[in-house]
Scaffold this active site. Sequence first.
Site, PDB file in Angstrom:
ATOM      1  N   TRP A   1       0.721  -1.176   0.246  1.00  0.00           N
ATOM      2  CA  TRP A   1       0.065  -0.247   0.331  1.00  0.00           C
ATOM      3  C   TRP A   1       1.175   1.408  -0.216  1.00  0.00           C
ATOM      4  O   TRP A   1       0.642   2.197  -0.220  1.00  0.00           O
ATOM      5  CB  TRP A   1      -0.618  -0.195   1.482  1.00  0.00           C
ATOM      6  CG  TRP A   1       0.208  -0.197   2.781  1.00  0.00           C
ATOM      7  CD1 TRP A   1       0.263  -1.177   2.842  1.00  0.00           C
ATOM      8  CD2 TRP A   1       0.746   0.439   3.080  1.00  0.00           C
ATOM      9  NE1 TRP A   1       0.792  -1.613   3.769  1.00  0.00           N
ATOM     10  CE2 TRP A   1       1.201  -0.487   4.721  1.00  0.00           C
ATOM     11  CE3 TRP A   1       1.291   2.366   2.735  1.00  0.00           C
ATOM     12  CZ2 TRP A   1       2.465   0.319   4.826  1.00  0.00           C
ATOM     13  CZ3 TRP A   1       1.623   2.668   4.284  1.00  0.00           C
ATOM     14  CH2 TRP A   1       2.576   1.757   4.340  1.00  0.00           C
ATOM     15  N   ASN A   2       2.020   1.411   0.450  1.00  0.00           N
ATOM     16  CA  ASN A   2       2.908   1.944   0.768  1.00  0.00           C
ATOM     17  C   ASN A   2       3.184   3.368  -0.582  1.00  0.00           C
ATOM     18  O   ASN A   2       3.077   4.334  -0.299  1.00  0.00           O
ATOM     19  CB  ASN A   2       4.688   1.976   1.613  1.00  0.00           C
ATOM     20  CG  ASN A   2       4.770   1.729   0.612  1.00  0.00           C
ATOM     21  OD1 ASN A   2       4.535   0.536  -0.881  1.00  0.00           O
ATOM     22  ND2 ASN A   2       6.349   1.395   1.010  1.00  0.00           N
TER      23      ASN A   2
ATOM     24  N   HIS B   1      -3.651  -6.583  -4.955  1.00  0.00           N
ATOM     25  CA  HIS B   1      -3.009  -5.063  -4.130  1.00  0.00           C
ATOM     26  C   HIS B   1      -3.544  -5.291  -2.905  1.00  0.00           C
ATOM     27  O   HIS B   1      -3.924  -5.999  -1.838  1.00  0.00           O
ATOM     28  CB  HIS B   1      -3.815  -3.592  -4.574  1.00  0.00           C
ATOM     29  CG  HIS B   1      -3.236  -3.400  -4.821  1.00  0.00           C
ATOM     30  ND1 HIS B   1      -1.999  -2.645  -3.469  1.00  0.00           N
ATOM     31  CD2 HIS B   1      -3.131  -1.583  -5.698  1.00  0.00           C
ATOM     32  CE1 HIS B   1      -1.173  -1.955  -3.823  1.00  0.00           C
ATOM     33  NE2 HIS B   1      -1.417  -0.741  -5.140  1.00  0.00           N
ATOM     34  N   ALA B   2      -2.836  -4.728  -1.328  1.00  0.00           N
ATOM     35  CA  ALA B   2      -3.222  -4.177  -0.302  1.00  0.00           C
ATOM     36  C   ALA B   2      -3.899  -3.795  -0.060  1.00  0.00           C
ATOM     37  O   ALA B   2      -4.680  -3.320  -0.892  1.00  0.00           O
ATOM     38  CB  ALA B   2      -1.772  -3.449   0.242  1.00  0.00           C
ATOM     39  N   SER B   3      -4.989  -4.791   0.794  1.00  0.00           N
ATOM     40  CA  SER B   3      -6.243  -4.613   0.811  1.00  0.00           C
ATOM     41  C   SER B   3      -7.211  -3.262   1.414  1.00  0.00           C
ATOM     42  O   SER B   3      -7.399  -3.164   0.897  1.00  0.00           O
ATOM     43  CB  SER B   3      -6.981  -5.340   1.932  1.00  0.00           C
ATOM     44  OG  SER B   3      -5.841  -5.859   3.355  1.00  0.00           O
TER      45      SER B   3
ATOM     46  N   SER C   1       6.271  -6.805   2.564  1.00  0.00           N
ATOM     47  CA  SER C   1       7.413  -7.678   3.933  1.00  0.00           C
ATOM     48  C   SER C   1       8.065  -9.066   3.296  1.00  0.00           C
ATOM     49  O   SER C   1       7.672  -9.806   2.575  1.00  0.00           O
ATOM     50  CB  SER C   1       6.375  -7.781   5.178  1.00  0.00           C
ATOM     51  OG  SER C   1       5.392  -8.989   5.309  1.00  0.00           O
TER      52      SER C   1
ATOM     53  N   GLU D   1      10.626  -8.360  -4.738  1.00  0.00           N
ATOM     54  CA  GLU D   1      11.439  -6.758  -3.415  1.00  0.00           C
ATOM     55  C   GLU D   1      10.602  -6.749  -2.466  1.00  0.00           C
ATOM     56  O   GLU D   1       9.774  -5.957  -1.593  1.00  0.00           O
ATOM     57  CB  GLU D   1      10.414  -5.660  -3.988  1.00  0.00           C
ATOM     58  CG  GLU D   1      10.513  -5.499  -5.469  1.00  0.00           C
ATOM     59  CD  GLU D   1      12.084  -5.549  -6.320  1.00  0.00           C
ATOM     60  OE1 GLU D   1      12.549  -4.623  -5.156  1.00  0.00           O
ATOM     61  OE2 GLU D   1      12.819  -5.293  -7.695  1.00  0.00           O
TER      62      GLU D   1
ATOM     63  N   CYS E   1       9.967   1.512   1.805  1.00  0.00           N
ATOM     64  CA  CYS E   1      11.380   0.542   1.850  1.00  0.00           C
ATOM     65  C   CYS E   1      12.618   0.404   1.747  1.00  0.00           C
ATOM     66  O   CYS E   1      12.805   0.113   2.370  1.00  0.00           O
ATOM     67  CB  CYS E   1      10.803  -0.507   1.093  1.00  0.00           C
ATOM     68  SG  CYS E   1      10.882  -0.482  -0.407  1.00  0.00           S
TER      69      CYS E   1
ATOM     70  N   GLU F   1      13.036  -3.547  10.857  1.00  0.00           N
ATOM     71  CA  GLU F   1      12.615  -2.644   9.766  1.00  0.00           C
ATOM     72  C   GLU F   1      11.426  -2.061  10.633  1.00  0.00           C
ATOM     73  O   GLU F   1      10.656  -2.278  10.981  1.00  0.00           O
ATOM     74  CB  GLU F   1      11.968  -3.143   8.732  1.00  0.00           C
ATOM     75  CG  GLU F   1      11.620  -1.750   7.883  1.00  0.00           C
ATOM     76  CD  GLU F   1      10.843  -2.784   6.391  1.00  0.00           C
ATOM     77  OE1 GLU F   1      10.264  -3.454   6.411  1.00  0.00           O
ATOM     78  OE2 GLU F   1      11.339  -1.792   5.226  1.00  0.00           O
TER      79      GLU F   1
HETATM   80  P1  NAP Z   1       2.785  -6.640   3.278  1.00  0.00           P
HETATM   81  O1  NAP Z   1       1.881  -6.793   4.417  1.00  0.00           O
HETATM   82  O2  NAP Z   1       3.976  -7.835   3.474  1.00  0.00           O
HETATM   83  O3  NAP Z   1       1.557  -6.852   1.629  1.00  0.00           O
HETATM   84  C1  NAP Z   1       2.639  -6.740   1.093  1.00  0.00           C
HETATM   85  C2  NAP Z   1       1.007  -7.411  -0.073  1.00  0.00           C
HETATM   86  O4  NAP Z   1       0.947  -9.051  -0.047  1.00  0.00           O
HETATM   87  C3  NAP Z   1      -0.244  -7.196   0.405  1.00  0.00           C
HETATM   88  O5  NAP Z   1      -0.898  -7.089  -1.059  1.00  0.00           O
HETATM   89  C4  NAP Z   1      -0.705  -8.181   1.245  1.00  0.00           C
HETATM   90  O6  NAP Z   1      -2.230  -8.238   1.076  1.00  0.00           O
HETATM   91  C5  NAP Z   1      -0.365  -9.438   0.813  1.00  0.00           C
HETATM   92  N1  NAP Z   1      -0.213 -10.845   1.559  1.00  0.00           N
HETATM   93  C6  NAP Z   1       0.601 -10.412   2.641  1.00  0.00           C
HETATM   94  N2  NAP Z   1       1.174 -11.543   3.104  1.00  0.00           N
HETATM   95  C7  NAP Z   1      -0.373 -12.228   2.394  1.00  0.00           C
HETATM   96  C8  NAP Z   1       0.456 -14.295   1.567  1.00  0.00           C
HETATM   97  N3  NAP Z   1       0.641 -15.059   2.862  1.00  0.00           N
HETATM   98  N4  NAP Z   1      -0.607 -14.665   0.765  1.00  0.00           N
HETATM   99  C9  NAP Z   1      -0.876 -13.812  -0.225  1.00  0.00           C
HETATM  100  N5  NAP Z   1      -0.358 -12.403   0.050  1.00  0.00           N
HETATM  101  C10 NAP Z   1      -0.005 -11.981   0.864  1.00  0.00           C
HETATM  102  O7  NAP Z   1       3.282  -5.688   3.062  1.00  0.00           O
HETATM  103  P2  NAP Z   1       2.396  -4.109   2.882  1.00  0.00           P
HETATM  104  O8  NAP Z   1       2.632  -4.086   5.311  1.00  0.00           O
HETATM  105  O9  NAP Z   1       1.817  -3.742   2.083  1.00  0.00           O
HETATM  106  O10 NAP Z   1       4.521  -3.611   2.393  1.00  0.00           O
HETATM  107  C11 NAP Z   1       5.156  -3.079   3.717  1.00  0.00           C
HETATM  108  C12 NAP Z   1       6.943  -3.968   3.421  1.00  0.00           C
HETATM  109  O11 NAP Z   1       6.951  -3.928   2.350  1.00  0.00           O
HETATM  110  C13 NAP Z   1       7.422  -3.512   4.174  1.00  0.00           C
HETATM  111  O12 NAP Z   1       8.194  -4.080   4.374  1.00  0.00           O
HETATM  112  C14 NAP Z   1       8.501  -2.457   3.254  1.00  0.00           C
HETATM  113  O13 NAP Z   1       9.707  -2.080   3.158  1.00  0.00           O
HETATM  114  C15 NAP Z   1       8.469  -3.564   1.832  1.00  0.00           C
HETATM  115  N6  NAP Z   1       8.323  -3.107   0.816  1.00  0.00           N
HETATM  116  C16 NAP Z   1       9.181  -2.985  -0.064  1.00  0.00           C
HETATM  117  C17 NAP Z   1       9.176  -2.831  -1.415  1.00  0.00           C
HETATM  118  C18 NAP Z   1      10.486  -3.068  -2.326  1.00  0.00           C
HETATM  119  O14 NAP Z   1      10.301  -2.447  -3.023  1.00  0.00           O
HETATM  120  N7  NAP Z   1      12.051  -3.743  -2.263  1.00  0.00           N
HETATM  121  C19 NAP Z   1       8.891  -1.606  -1.531  1.00  0.00           C
HETATM  122  C20 NAP Z   1       7.708  -1.384  -1.036  1.00  0.00           C
HETATM  123  C21 NAP Z   1       7.592  -1.921  -0.115  1.00  0.00           C
HETATM  124  P3  NAP Z   1      -3.084  -7.693   2.338  1.00  0.00           P
HETATM  125  O15 NAP Z   1      -3.274  -6.406   2.114  1.00  0.00           O
HETATM  126  O16 NAP Z   1      -4.034  -8.512   1.515  1.00  0.00           O
HETATM  127  O17 NAP Z   1      -2.588  -8.495   3.711  1.00  0.00           O
END
Ligand code: NAP
Length: 454
Positions: free
Chosen positions: A132-133, A157-159, A209, A230, A264, A358
Amino acid sequence: MKNKIQTTNPYNNKVLEEYNLHSEKEVANCLEIATNCFNTWKHTAISKRTLLLNTLGDILNENKEKYSRLMTLEIGKPITQSRAEIEKCISLCDFYEANAEEFLADEMIETEAEESFISYDPLGTILAVMPWNYPFWQVLRFAIPTLTAGNTALLKHASNVTGCAIAIQELFEKAGYPKGCFQTLLVNHETIESVIAHESVKAVSLTGSEKAGKSIAQTAGKYLKKCVLELGGNNACIILDDADLDKYMDTIVNARMQNSGQSCIAAKRFIVTEGIHNDFVKRFKSKIEALHYDNPINEATTIATLAREDLADDLQRQVDDAISKGAEVIIGNTRNKSYFEATLLTNANQEMAVFKEETFGPVAPIFKVRNLDEALELAGNSKFGLGTMLFSEDIETASKKVIDINDGAFFINELVKSDPRLPFGGTKTSGYGRELSQEGIREFINTKTVYINK
Ligand code: NAP
């Protein structure tokens, strides 16, 4: 199991919208449409595909206010930063419009054959699981090169940014992309496995994450599907005694505070040599005092609430842990629901959660060191590997350290940032694979050898 998603404005906790999740039948239908679309889309001339990018950029520009407002309402991003995100998406369209044809052109290789070359062919339907960020940027960073290469895409996408997810599908449709080229799936985690398992889905791209990365990579491995990850970061920002703080202090503070600290690639560990330490702390504090917290929809707002209350809970735990282990709060550490005040900590050390984990919010821990070698050792002592930044006037010495940085990026006198012209990605638990540039457009590609004897 829940079959609805609700989005909420984190600034005032008001419910924005409620959406029904797609049924099993609807998901199957989306997969079928994506498969059918791929069979014609892959034959569409690349020049036609790049032309669509032009229209896509125009529509983004025409709807900049609408899309920016939507992001600001859903995640609390300051409105000026939402606009900047849409502008960055437009620059991405421009970049691949100008370069995709060259990146994907056949590459002639001389061998004993009459003719031999590499053909960069699309793979099929690619699933994107996104955070979502940066609700528009993260998706388009994946989708623009992936579709331009001739693939079709499905987005989960993130919910909390479901409104953005739907708006992005409409954006592609309005631009004239064929039906099924880009579709948003409203699904929960459980449904994702069946989507990855589907024969038309050839690969997965996850930005999110470490926890989500492990789960998605496991599923992708189970079905032998390619995966680009990523993930999170814990970037070090090294400030040496000879850093030009007059010139770079705004950049350094922005490296932590932009997007209210939820990036990130943000600077998350400030490693500062002792000669400049006190001056640096003083300047950082006064920059924090100058930040303007308010409703993110207001033009003057530069820092806002976090996107969800649980993110502030996490940050509070990390700051409390640091204080219990000897950190001193120079400014900040006030909390109210999703709001977490920009916080500066000194006396930070490697035992603290703010070093090991993080921190996804506006918290800046400062680690004092004696010299460059000590700084590099501390910087490298992380399970993450997105990027390192170093501020110093001695470019010659700094440049010699490139080989010692085990991250996906090393920025000298600049914050780590993504740029369509440069590859983007991490090492270690920050993931694998690359986005953007030529490397990014070739991730979801069959690099095919063609060998012809006449
Ligand atoms: P997140 O909780 O991991 O969620 C990311 C996406 O994955 C969401 O769409 C989430 O859906 C989905 N998801 C999570 N667990 C899943 C599973 N077991 N099965 C299927 N889908 C799953 O991360 P976030 O809070 O949205 O974003 C923050 C994280 O992203 C931070 O750690 C940040 O550093 C990282 N990030 C990395 C980059 C990069 O380019 N390296 C860029 C931006 C962000 P739901 O919303 O439905 O849970």
